[in-house]
Design an enzyme around this catalytic site. Sequence first.
Site, short mmCIF file in Angstrom:
data_model
loop_
_atom_site.label_atom_id
_atom_site.label_comp_id
_atom_site.label_asym_id
_atom_site.label_seq_id
_atom_site.Cartn_x
_atom_site.Cartn_y
_atom_site.Cartn_z
N GLU A 134 4.09 1.80 -0.63
CA GLU A 134 4.95 2.01 -1.79
C GLU A 134 4.12 2.20 -3.06
OE1 GLU A 134 7.78 2.92 -1.33
OE2 GLU A 134 9.09 1.55 -0.27
N GLY A 142 -1.45 -0.10 22.94
CA GLY A 142 -2.45 0.96 22.83
C GLY A 142 -1.86 2.36 22.95
N PRO A 168 2.69 2.32 12.48
CA PRO A 168 3.26 3.61 12.86
C PRO A 168 2.98 3.93 14.34
CG PRO A 168 2.12 3.78 10.76
CD PRO A 168 1.80 2.42 11.32
N TYR A 223 0.84 -1.21 0.00
CA TYR A 223 0.00 0.00 0.00
C TYR A 223 0.87 1.26 0.00
CZ TYR A 223 -3.70 3.19 1.72
OH TYR A 223 -4.61 4.21 1.89
N ASN A 265 -6.23 9.26 8.85
CA ASN A 265 -7.35 8.39 9.25
C ASN A 265 -8.69 9.14 9.28
OD1 ASN A 265 -4.76 7.38 10.38
ND2 ASN A 265 -6.03 5.64 10.98
N LYS A 271 1.24 3.71 -3.18
CA LYS A 271 0.79 5.11 -3.15
C LYS A 271 1.94 6.05 -3.47
CE LYS A 271 -3.65 4.98 -1.94
NZ LYS A 271 -4.73 5.59 -2.74
N ASN A 278 -13.97 -1.48 13.95
CA ASN A 278 -13.77 -2.57 14.92
C ASN A 278 -14.25 -2.19 16.31
OD1 ASN A 278 -12.63 -4.26 13.03
ND2 ASN A 278 -10.70 -4.54 14.11
N GLN A 324 0.18 3.70 20.72
CA GLN A 324 0.36 4.31 19.40
C GLN A 324 -0.75 5.34 19.17
OE1 GLN A 324 -0.84 1.24 20.03
NE2 GLN A 324 -1.69 0.22 18.23
P1 NAD Z 1 -12.85 2.06 0.46
O1 NAD Z 1 -12.23 0.70 0.39
O2 NAD Z 1 -14.13 2.21 1.19
O3 NAD Z 1 -13.05 2.65 -1.00
C1 NAD Z 1 -12.19 2.35 -2.06
C2 NAD Z 1 -13.03 2.02 -3.28
O4 NAD Z 1 -12.17 1.71 -4.38
C3 NAD Z 1 -13.94 0.79 -3.05
O5 NAD Z 1 -15.27 1.12 -3.41
C4 NAD Z 1 -13.35 -0.26 -3.98
O6 NAD Z 1 -14.31 -1.18 -4.43
C5 NAD Z 1 -12.77 0.60 -5.07
N1 NAD Z 1 -11.73 -0.08 -5.84
C6 NAD Z 1 -10.65 -0.76 -5.37
N2 NAD Z 1 -9.93 -1.25 -6.38
C7 NAD Z 1 -10.57 -0.89 -7.52
C8 NAD Z 1 -10.32 -1.10 -8.90
N3 NAD Z 1 -9.25 -1.82 -9.32
N4 NAD Z 1 -11.16 -0.58 -9.81
C9 NAD Z 1 -12.23 0.14 -9.41
N5 NAD Z 1 -12.53 0.38 -8.12
C10 NAD Z 1 -11.71 -0.14 -7.19
O7 NAD Z 1 -11.74 3.03 1.07
P2 NAD Z 1 -11.83 4.55 1.51
O8 NAD Z 1 -11.52 4.61 2.94
O9 NAD Z 1 -13.07 5.19 1.00
O10 NAD Z 1 -10.57 5.16 0.73
C11 NAD Z 1 -10.70 5.89 -0.47
C12 NAD Z 1 -9.34 6.42 -0.89
O11 NAD Z 1 -8.81 7.26 0.13
C13 NAD Z 1 -8.30 5.32 -1.13
O12 NAD Z 1 -7.51 5.66 -2.23
C14 NAD Z 1 -7.47 5.34 0.13
O13 NAD Z 1 -6.15 4.89 -0.10
C15 NAD Z 1 -7.52 6.81 0.52
N6 NAD Z 1 -7.31 6.99 1.97
C16 NAD Z 1 -8.31 6.71 2.85
C17 NAD Z 1 -8.08 6.87 4.21
C18 NAD Z 1 -9.15 6.60 5.24
O14 NAD Z 1 -8.91 6.80 6.45
N7 NAD Z 1 -10.35 6.20 4.87
C19 NAD Z 1 -6.83 7.30 4.66
C20 NAD Z 1 -5.83 7.53 3.73
C21 NAD Z 1 -6.09 7.40 2.38
N1 UDP Z 2 -5.95 -1.18 15.95
C1 UDP Z 2 -6.29 -1.76 17.16
N2 UDP Z 2 -7.35 -2.61 17.20
C2 UDP Z 2 -8.12 -2.89 16.11
C3 UDP Z 2 -7.80 -2.28 14.88
C4 UDP Z 2 -6.70 -1.44 14.84
O1 UDP Z 2 -5.62 -1.53 18.18
O2 UDP Z 2 -9.07 -3.67 16.25
C5 UDP Z 2 -4.81 -0.24 15.89
C6 UDP Z 2 -3.78 -0.55 14.82
O3 UDP Z 2 -2.82 -1.44 15.30
C7 UDP Z 2 -3.22 0.84 14.54
C8 UDP Z 2 -4.40 1.77 14.79
O4 UDP Z 2 -5.33 1.04 15.59
O5 UDP Z 2 -2.19 1.14 15.46
C9 UDP Z 2 -5.09 2.24 13.51
O6 UDP Z 2 -5.35 1.10 12.73
P1 UDP Z 2 -6.20 1.12 11.39
O7 UDP Z 2 -6.26 -0.30 10.90
O8 UDP Z 2 -7.49 1.82 11.61
O9 UDP Z 2 -5.38 2.01 10.37
P2 UDP Z 2 -3.85 2.46 10.17
O10 UDP Z 2 -3.80 3.83 10.73
O11 UDP Z 2 -2.94 1.52 10.89
O12 UDP Z 2 -3.69 2.41 8.71
#
Ligand code: NAD
Ligand code: UDP
Length: 316
Positions: A149, A209, A277, A147, A176, A151, A192, A211
């Site tokens: 790398e 916990g 992290p 993921y 997040n 990105k 979760n 982090q």
């Molecule tokens: P999500 O998994 O709910 O949404 C991602 C969507 O992309 C899904 O609907 C999935 O079906 C679609 N998808 C995946 N691979 C695909 C493909 N090959 N072709 C077409 N569609 C595809 O995740 P999200 O939380 O809504 O994240 C959306 C974006 O934001 C992602 O790029 C993610 O890396 C980025 N992001 C999200 C968070 C967060 O906290 N939610 C944090 C950092 C970055």
């Molecule tokens: N985490 C946790 N319990 C869970 C799910 C996640 O303690 O049931 C922790 C995880 O180890 C990380 C943080 O919560 O330190 C955030 O995790 P998440 O999977 O939401 O996203 P991340 O920020 O790691 O991409």
Amino acid sequence: MNVLITGGAGFIGSHLCDALLAAGHHVVCVDNCLTGSRDNVAHLQDHSRFRLVHHDVIEPYAGLGTADVEAIFHLASPASPVGYRTYSIETMLVNSIGTIHMLRLAAERGARFLLTSTSEVYGDPQVHPQTEEYWGNVNPIGLRSCYDEAKRFAEAATFEWIRKHDVDARVVRIFNTYGPRNQLDDGRVVPNFITQALRGEPITIYGDGGQTRSFAYVSDLVDGLQRVMFGDGLQGEVFNLGNPGEFTILEFAKLVLEVTGSRSSLEYRPLLFSDDPARRRPDITKVKARLGWEPRVPLREGLAPTVAWYREQLGR
Ligand code: NAD
Ligand code: UDP
């Protein structure tokens, strides 16, 4: 504007579809529903300015809505650690080949382009809080690298299409984010803990916990995405989008117990994946100064509609 959203049936993407339609745009949502769901956009299926196209963006796309596309939000990618470990190859492909397909489309059509990158490009950061200038501390062969790398590659590709093809592209690094429609089983800490609390099951704390994470409510995030896409003169700009409020995972667990009124116990488990992290918090000085964006929804406030949504889902 005519807008294309990849990953529009996902958690953030579906809220972005709602916001763009409310603002009067025409929206084509392209998604293969790998980690998202048609349910997230079911309420839009009869909207006259909305189309859902089932398509995997690893394959070239020149379908519905591309002839006059003016803006491409590229969100498609698994996003949760459990999701991208399950779909590790798909994650690398969608962020590499999928991103290049979308950049080519943007270049051909003269469309604006926004890449949703991630705070994970900073890895386990040695600079705190994280500014956009920080290059990160990423393990290139670790369990998160499919993921992180991928990105980082997507960001590099975006910048080559800016340099070589003058695409009007920008990058946001999302921290997040939480809110309704974040799938119950996607394994992230917010779904979760809330579903465990509502079911009366133990709250699973990975590690000690201690982090930290910073949690942004989805409406704030979607507001930020639109400002970055539709702001002028932002070609080649990178912005952090996140809420600088920083909580340990233990603090967050206790807050979830309080907000849900749950009596679940806390259960400590080993970290699920290595390279978790230790600290994460966005420095949002740049986006605040340039675009006037900052989060408006404090964590406790955003948890109320989020918990209500999970409660409803569990009741079904
Ligand atoms: P999500 O998994 O709910 O949404 C991602 C969507 O992309 C899904 O609907 C999935 O079906 C679609 N998808 C995946 N691979 C695909 C493909 N090959 N072709 C077409 N569609 C595809 O995740 P999200 O939380 O809504 O994240 C959306 C974006 O934001 C992602 O790029 C993610 O890396 C980025 N992001 C999200 C968070 C967060 O906290 N939610 C944090 C950092 C970055
Ligand atoms: N985490 C946790 N319990 C869970 C799910 C996640 O303690 O049931 C922790 C995880 O180890 C990380 C943080 O919560 O330190 C955030 O995790 P998440 O999977 O939401 O996203 P991340 O920020 O790691 O991409």
